[in-house]
Design an enzyme around this catalytic site. Structure first.
Site: not given
Length: 261
Positions: A156, A169
């Site tokens: 990401s 995350y």
């Protein structure tokens, strides 16, 4: 694993040959980015193993759609955080098709909170799926992928943005990128490339759920291209790395984010 092997009349021999010769496992492929990746790889001639954790209906519907379009797909239930389930998924793919050529690690979850407000469950769940799940599939792929194969992990762009509430995350995805670089070197001599695609803000349920409209609009304007990414944008990047034009790309992180970072 349940198999959808409905023959589509009218499919030409060359397409059948391609489908029979290259097999791709896509984790978390029943919806969102994973579904778009499975569809694109199927159009490119891969036989696609659609992995899912819970929703068999969505996975079966996607497999049926791919086959209606002339491709070939099967579904495979496995929680990637469970190493035994991952092993059984590879076993089933090898039994059905003789081997696996491409692994796309797309399965993941995102639960946001500041570090101060994060409880153990929030931390453990993301590490189990995003990081350990990727490790589980990479371990099997390292042992079992056919020479000349491709591994594409999903990270990401938050790894470079360092936004508040994304700490855990982002940490799991940074770990995915680190394993990518290491595995590239460990697979020397087998002609297997290992790369990462790192999407930016992308219009999926994972990204949109729980966000007010004004937040979504603000995030859409972050990129110089002034829109959210679409699942197909990410699928195109994965297809490039999985296909012949990506053969010389190895150990890289491709930030598919419209210029956010």
């Amino acid at each position: 694993m349940s198999t959808n092997d409905r023959t589509n009349e009218g499919t030409n021999d060359s397409a059948n040959d391609r489908a029979a010769s290259r097999v791709a496992i896509v984790t978390g492929a029943s919806r969102g980015i994973g579904a778009a990746i499975a569809q694109r790889l199927a159009r490119d001639g891969f036989t696609v193993v659609i992995n899912y954790a819970g929703s068999a209906r969505e996975a079966e519907a996607l497999a049926g759609q791919i086959e209606q379009e002339g491709g070939r797909a099967i579904t495979a239930q496995a929680d990637v955080s469970d190493s035994a389930a991952v092993r059984r998924m590879f076993d089933a793919a090898e039994t059905a098709f003789g081997g696996v050529d491409v692994l796309v690690n797309n399965a993941g979850i995102m639960r946001l909170a500041t570090l101060a407000d994060s409880d153990d469950a929030l931390f453990d769940s993301q590490v189990a799926i995003n990081l350990k799940g990727t490790f589980n599939t990479l371990r099997e792929a390292s042992r079992r992928l056919r020479n000349g194969g491709r591994i594409i992990n999903l990270s990401s762009s938050v790894v470079g943005l360092y936004q508040p509430t994304y700490g855990i995350y982002a940490a799991t995805k940074a770990g995915v990128e680190a394993m990518t670089h290491v595995l590239t070197k460990e697979l020397r001599g087998r002609n297997i490339t290992v790369n990462t695609v790192a999407p930016g803000p992308t219009a999926t349920a994972l990204f949109l759920d729980g966000k007010p409209e004004e937040v979504i609009e603000r995030l859409a304007r972050l990129a110089p291209l002034e829109r959210l990414g679409q699942p197909e944008d990410i699928a195109n990047a994965v297809a490039f790395l999985a296909g012949p034009d990506g053969a010389w790309i190895n150990g890289q992180t491709l930030r598919a984010n419209g210029g956010v970072i």
